[in-house]
Motif scaffolding. Structure first.
Motif, PDB file in Angstrom:
ATOM      1  N   THR A   1       0.822  -1.213   0.000  1.00 37.95           N
ATOM      2  CA  THR A   1       0.000   0.000   0.000  1.00 37.95           C
ATOM      3  C   THR A   1       0.853   1.258   0.000  1.00 37.95           C
TER       4      THR A   1
ATOM      5  N   ASP B   1      -4.281   5.130   0.966  1.00 38.18           N
ATOM      6  CA  ASP B   1      -5.621   4.579   1.042  1.00 38.18           C
ATOM      7  C   ASP B   1      -6.497   5.745   1.494  1.00 38.18           C
TER       8      ASP B   1
ATOM      9  N   LYS C   1     -10.347   7.232   2.278  1.00 39.02           N
ATOM     10  CA  LYS C   1     -11.786   7.035   2.439  1.00 39.02           C
ATOM     11  C   LYS C   1     -12.428   8.354   2.037  1.00 39.02           C
TER      12      LYS C   1
ATOM     13  N   GLU D   1      -3.298  13.897  -5.224  1.00 35.02           N
ATOM     14  CA  GLU D   1      -1.879  14.035  -5.509  1.00 35.02           C
ATOM     15  C   GLU D   1      -1.142  13.590  -4.252  1.00 35.02           C
TER      16      GLU D   1
ATOM     17  N   GLU E   1       2.817  11.404  -2.736  1.00 33.07           N
ATOM     18  CA  GLU E   1       4.185  10.995  -3.056  1.00 33.07           C
ATOM     19  C   GLU E   1       4.411   9.532  -2.683  1.00 33.07           C
TER      20      GLU E   1
ATOM     21  N   ALA F   1     -12.649  13.410   4.079  1.00 33.17           N
ATOM     22  CA  ALA F   1     -11.845  12.288   3.615  1.00 33.17           C
ATOM     23  C   ALA F   1     -10.899  11.864   4.723  1.00 33.17           C
ATOM     24  N   THR F   2     -10.454  10.612   4.671  1.00 31.07           N
ATOM     25  CA  THR F   2      -9.429  10.128   5.587  1.00 31.07           C
ATOM     26  C   THR F   2      -8.321   9.504   4.759  1.00 31.07           C
ATOM     27  N   PHE F   3      -7.134  10.068   4.864  1.00 30.52           N
ATOM     28  CA  PHE F   3      -5.964   9.540   4.156  1.00 30.52           C
ATOM     29  C   PHE F   3      -5.239   8.582   5.083  1.00 30.52           C
ATOM     30  N   THR F   4      -4.949   7.369   4.621  1.00 28.71           N
ATOM     31  CA  THR F   4      -4.151   6.420   5.393  1.00 28.71           C
ATOM     32  C   THR F   4      -2.899   6.118   4.575  1.00 28.71           C
ATOM     33  N   PHE F   5      -1.719   6.261   5.212  1.00 25.34           N
ATOM     34  CA  PHE F   5      -0.467   6.115   4.479  1.00 25.34           C
ATOM     35  C   PHE F   5       0.132   4.739   4.690  1.00 25.34           C
ATOM     36  N   GLY F   6       0.573   4.122   3.588  1.00 26.75           N
ATOM     37  CA  GLY F   6       1.186   2.810   3.655  1.00 26.75           C
ATOM     38  C   GLY F   6       2.699   2.915   3.744  1.00 26.75           C
TER      39      GLY F   6
ATOM     40  N   ALA G   1       4.572   5.172   1.116  1.00 28.35           N
ATOM     41  CA  ALA G   1       4.298   6.598   0.959  1.00 28.35           C
ATOM     42  C   ALA G   1       5.576   7.365   1.280  1.00 28.35           C
TER      43      ALA G   1
ATOM     44  N   SER H   1       1.612  13.119   3.121  1.00 24.31           N
ATOM     45  CA  SER H   1       0.882  14.266   2.613  1.00 24.31           C
ATOM     46  C   SER H   1       0.007  13.839   1.452  1.00 24.31           C
ATOM     47  N   GLY H   2      -1.046  14.594   1.239  1.00 23.85           N
ATOM     48  CA  GLY H   2      -1.945  14.321   0.130  1.00 23.85           C
ATOM     49  C   GLY H   2      -2.721  15.576  -0.206  1.00 23.85           C
TER      50      GLY H   2
END
Lengths: 109, 139
Positions: free
Chosen positions: A60, A63, A65, A77, A79, B87-92, B95, B99-100
């Motif tokens: 991953t 991700d 939601k 966008e 990285e 929204a909820t950003f989850t970083f793997g 990453a 940041s998003g």
């Protein structure tokens, strides 16, 4: 049911190992929030993409939601680090159960 | 039925109370969303960056970027929308930075809040005010 859904992704063709690359994604989708009303004052039912994921060789990267507050034609966008050559896979999940996917190859060398 | 001066004042007070009610209800929805995300843990101010315009001419697509060093996930809330969740950003593991950026809808001028869950289990938040001149939630 959303029509004319088209995912677009921008990934560099090549990178050096461990480099941070910027990925930009856009998917055409009306993203009906469920808050709007049509000309007769009836609410327009909600139809949104509720989930977005990006993986690289199965691992991953991000991700997300998503809620109705994401605008029409969702744009993301972010990285990613690329340890080796491989494939990015992008997946969007629609409220109606459809899944849209897009893949991009990247060469590390 | 004739309305006395006292009755009129009473009715006026009732109407003012009813008009004031929706505001605390909205604040509760934001607090509920934050506590659902944090599990009731304390949230420290700062440590999260929100990249949003001061004035958005169109509330339908407001570019918003969030980042927080060492974050596992970042939740974005819009306090003045009919439903505050954005929204909820989850970083793997892959990453490169926590940041998003995305584009969001804002119904009116309001605060955008970002709550970050840091890998060590702490929570941080930041907020930014965005002035919206045309609303985005069908309004």
């Amino acid at each position: 049911m959303a029509s004319g859904v088209k995912p677009r992704v921008k990934v560099p063709k090549s990178a050096s190992a461990g480099e941070a690359i910027t990925i930009k994604t856009l998917i055409s989708h009306p993203m009906e929030s469920g808050q709007r009303k049509d000309g007769d004052g009836n609410p327009i039912p909600r139809s949104i993409i509720n989930h977005f994921t990006c993986t690289f060789n199965g691992e991953t990267v991000i991700d997300v939601k998503m809620e109705p507050a994401i605008s029409t034609n969702p744009y993301f966008e972010f990285e990613a680090t690329v340890p080796e050559s491989g494939t990015f896979e992008f997946t969007w999940q629609d409220d109606d159960g459809s899944t849209y996917t897009e893949t991009k190859e990247i060469t590390v060398g | 039925m004739t309305l006395s001066r006292r009755d009129t004042l009473f009715l006026g007070a009732g109407a003012a109370l009813a008009a004031a009610l929706p505001m605390p209800a909205m604040a509760d929805a934001v607090a509920d969303a934050i506590s659902a995300f944090t599990g009731g843990a304390d949230v420290a101010e700062g440590g999260v960056t929100i990249d949003a315009p001061e004035i958005a001419e169109n509330g339908n697509t407001v570019p918003v970027g969030v980042s927080a060093e060492g974050a596992e996930s970042i939740m974005v809330l819009a306090t003045g929308n009919p439903t505050p969740a954005v929204a909820t950003f989850t970083f793997g593991a892959l990453a490169a930075s926590q940041s998003g950026s995305t584009r969001i809808r804002l119904a009116k001028t309001q605060d955008v809040i970002a709550v970050a869950k840091i890998a060590d289990g702490s929570f941080k938040q930041a907020s930014a005010t965005v002035k919206v001149t045309i609303g985005g939630c069908g309004g």
